[in-house]
Design a protein around this motif. Structure first.
Motif, mmCIF file in Angstrom:
data_model
loop_
_atom_site.group_PDB
_atom_site.id
_atom_site.type_symbol
_atom_site.label_atom_id
_atom_site.label_comp_id
_atom_site.label_asym_id
_atom_site.label_seq_id
_atom_site.Cartn_x
_atom_site.Cartn_y
_atom_site.Cartn_z
ATOM 1 N N LEU A 1 0.826 -1.200 0.000
ATOM 2 C CA LEU A 1 0.000 0.000 0.000
ATOM 3 C C LEU A 1 0.870 1.264 0.000
ATOM 4 O O LEU A 1 0.608 2.205 -0.746
ATOM 5 C CB LEU A 1 -0.940 -0.002 1.201
ATOM 6 N N ARG A 2 1.917 1.275 0.841
ATOM 7 C CA ARG A 2 2.838 2.422 0.853
ATOM 8 C C ARG A 2 3.512 2.584 -0.506
ATOM 9 O O ARG A 2 3.643 3.691 -1.013
ATOM 10 C CB ARG A 2 3.888 2.257 1.953
ATOM 11 N N PHE A 3 3.936 1.457 -1.105
ATOM 12 C CA PHE A 3 4.555 1.523 -2.423
ATOM 13 C C PHE A 3 3.568 2.070 -3.455
ATOM 14 O O PHE A 3 3.913 2.942 -4.251
ATOM 15 C CB PHE A 3 5.052 0.139 -2.873
ATOM 16 N N ALA A 4 2.337 1.579 -3.432
ATOM 17 C CA ALA A 4 1.339 2.008 -4.417
ATOM 18 C C ALA A 4 1.080 3.504 -4.310
ATOM 19 O O ALA A 4 1.026 4.207 -5.333
ATOM 20 C CB ALA A 4 0.042 1.229 -4.228
ATOM 21 N N ARG A 5 0.931 4.005 -3.090
ATOM 22 C CA ARG A 5 0.694 5.447 -2.921
ATOM 23 C C ARG A 5 1.856 6.276 -3.439
ATOM 24 O O ARG A 5 1.662 7.256 -4.155
ATOM 25 C CB ARG A 5 0.449 5.755 -1.451
ATOM 26 N N ARG A 6 3.061 5.883 -3.056
ATOM 27 C CA ARG A 6 4.242 6.641 -3.503
ATOM 28 C C ARG A 6 4.411 6.563 -5.020
ATOM 29 O O ARG A 6 4.752 7.530 -5.669
ATOM 30 C CB ARG A 6 5.486 6.115 -2.804
ATOM 31 N N PHE A 7 4.181 5.371 -5.556
ATOM 32 C CA PHE A 7 4.363 5.188 -6.991
ATOM 33 C C PHE A 7 3.333 5.988 -7.791
ATOM 34 O O PHE A 7 3.659 6.593 -8.808
ATOM 35 C CB PHE A 7 4.291 3.701 -7.344
ATOM 36 N N LEU A 8 2.080 6.015 -7.313
ATOM 37 C CA LEU A 8 1.062 6.814 -8.002
ATOM 38 C C LEU A 8 1.399 8.301 -7.952
ATOM 39 O O LEU A 8 1.186 9.025 -8.929
ATOM 40 C CB LEU A 8 -0.317 6.546 -7.399
ATOM 41 N N ARG A 9 1.945 8.763 -6.813
ATOM 42 C CA ARG A 9 2.376 10.166 -6.745
ATOM 43 C C ARG A 9 3.488 10.440 -7.746
ATOM 44 O O ARG A 9 3.485 11.466 -8.424
ATOM 45 C CB ARG A 9 2.861 10.510 -5.332
ATOM 46 N N SER A 10 4.443 9.527 -7.848
ATOM 47 C CA SER A 10 5.533 9.700 -8.810
ATOM 48 C C SER A 10 5.014 9.690 -10.240
ATOM 49 O O SER A 10 5.477 10.466 -11.079
ATOM 50 C CB SER A 10 6.574 8.592 -8.639
ATOM 51 N N LEU A 11 4.071 8.799 -10.520
ATOM 52 C CA LEU A 11 3.492 8.758 -11.861
ATOM 53 C C LEU A 11 2.768 10.058 -12.201
ATOM 54 O O LEU A 11 2.853 10.550 -13.339
ATOM 55 C CB LEU A 11 2.509 7.587 -11.991
ATOM 56 N N SER A 12 2.070 10.633 -11.223
ATOM 57 C CA SER A 12 1.376 11.894 -11.506
ATOM 58 C C SER A 12 2.378 13.020 -11.742
ATOM 59 O O SER A 12 2.150 13.880 -12.595
ATOM 60 C CB SER A 12 0.416 12.248 -10.380
ATOM 61 N N LYS A 13 3.509 13.019 -11.027
ATOM 62 C CA LYS A 13 4.554 14.016 -11.284
ATOM 63 C C LYS A 13 5.139 13.841 -12.684
ATOM 64 O O LYS A 13 5.386 14.808 -13.383
ATOM 65 C CB LYS A 13 5.684 13.903 -10.260
ATOM 66 N N MET A 14 5.335 12.584 -13.062
ATOM 67 C CA MET A 14 5.898 12.308 -14.383
ATOM 68 C C MET A 14 4.935 12.708 -15.488
ATOM 69 O O MET A 14 5.355 13.190 -16.536
ATOM 70 C CB MET A 14 6.270 10.838 -14.519
#
Length: 178
Positions: A17-30
């Motif tokens: 869950l922590r990975f998914a949240r962080r990864f989605l934030r990174s994807l939105s930045k990208m």
């Protein structure tokens, strides 16, 4: 696919869950820094940024309690110090490929003739084979070059588990948004 819900019985799902949240934030930045050119160079830079974001998010989700995550975070933070805006994964800056991610060109494997006889190792004893395989493992696991064999095996098991979790989360995201 079922949603990732952390429970007391499954602490690994909390890491997912922590990975998914962080990864989605990174994807939105990208996605905000999407390049205008559809060339293969831009696609390659974008995929490199995606890999780095996935590794960074995975290491941050695990925290500093594992040697491999500390090694990843240290390498990525060193890259950020050299390139201060590197954490934005922007396509305007050159993204350096960390050495632990492997080389871009694949090495051709040597073909070995394996026979069913008792001397199938071709004048190599088992100890040399184990040393060679251990060195290969040290190259694969981030921070593995500094570990003894017991720590290396333990960290490898955890690293592979986290990679499997990473793949599962990324597949879930891709399935949900495709």
């Amino acid at each position: 696919m079922t949603p990732i819900i952390p429970t007391a019985n499954n602490p690994a799902s909390a890491t997912k869950l922590r990975f998914a949240r962080r990864f989605l934030r990174s994807l939105s930045k990208m996605s905000k820094t999407r390049p205008s050119c559809p060339s293969s160079i831009c696609v390659k830079k974008r995929s490199e940024g995606l890999k780095m974001a996935a590794y960074w998010c995975m290491a941050r989700s695990v925290g500093s309690r594992r040697a491999w995550s500390r090694a990843i975070l240290m390498k990525l933070s060193r890259g950020r110090q050299q390139h201060p805006h590197h954490h934005n994964f922007s396509m305007k800056r050159k993204i350096r490929r960390p050495t632990w991610l492997g080389k871009t060109k694949k090495k051709q494997k040597k073909k070995r003739n394996i026979t069913c006889s008792s001397s199938s190792y071709d004048d190599e004893d088992e100890e040399e084979i184990m040393k060679r395989q251990t060195e290969k493992l040290r190259e694969v696991v981030p921070g593995g070059k500094l570990m003894d064999i017991c720590s290396l095996l333990e960290e490898t098991a955890h690293f592979v588990t986290c990679l499997a979790d990473q793949v599962h989360v990324m597949q879930t995201i891709a399935h949900r948004y495709s």
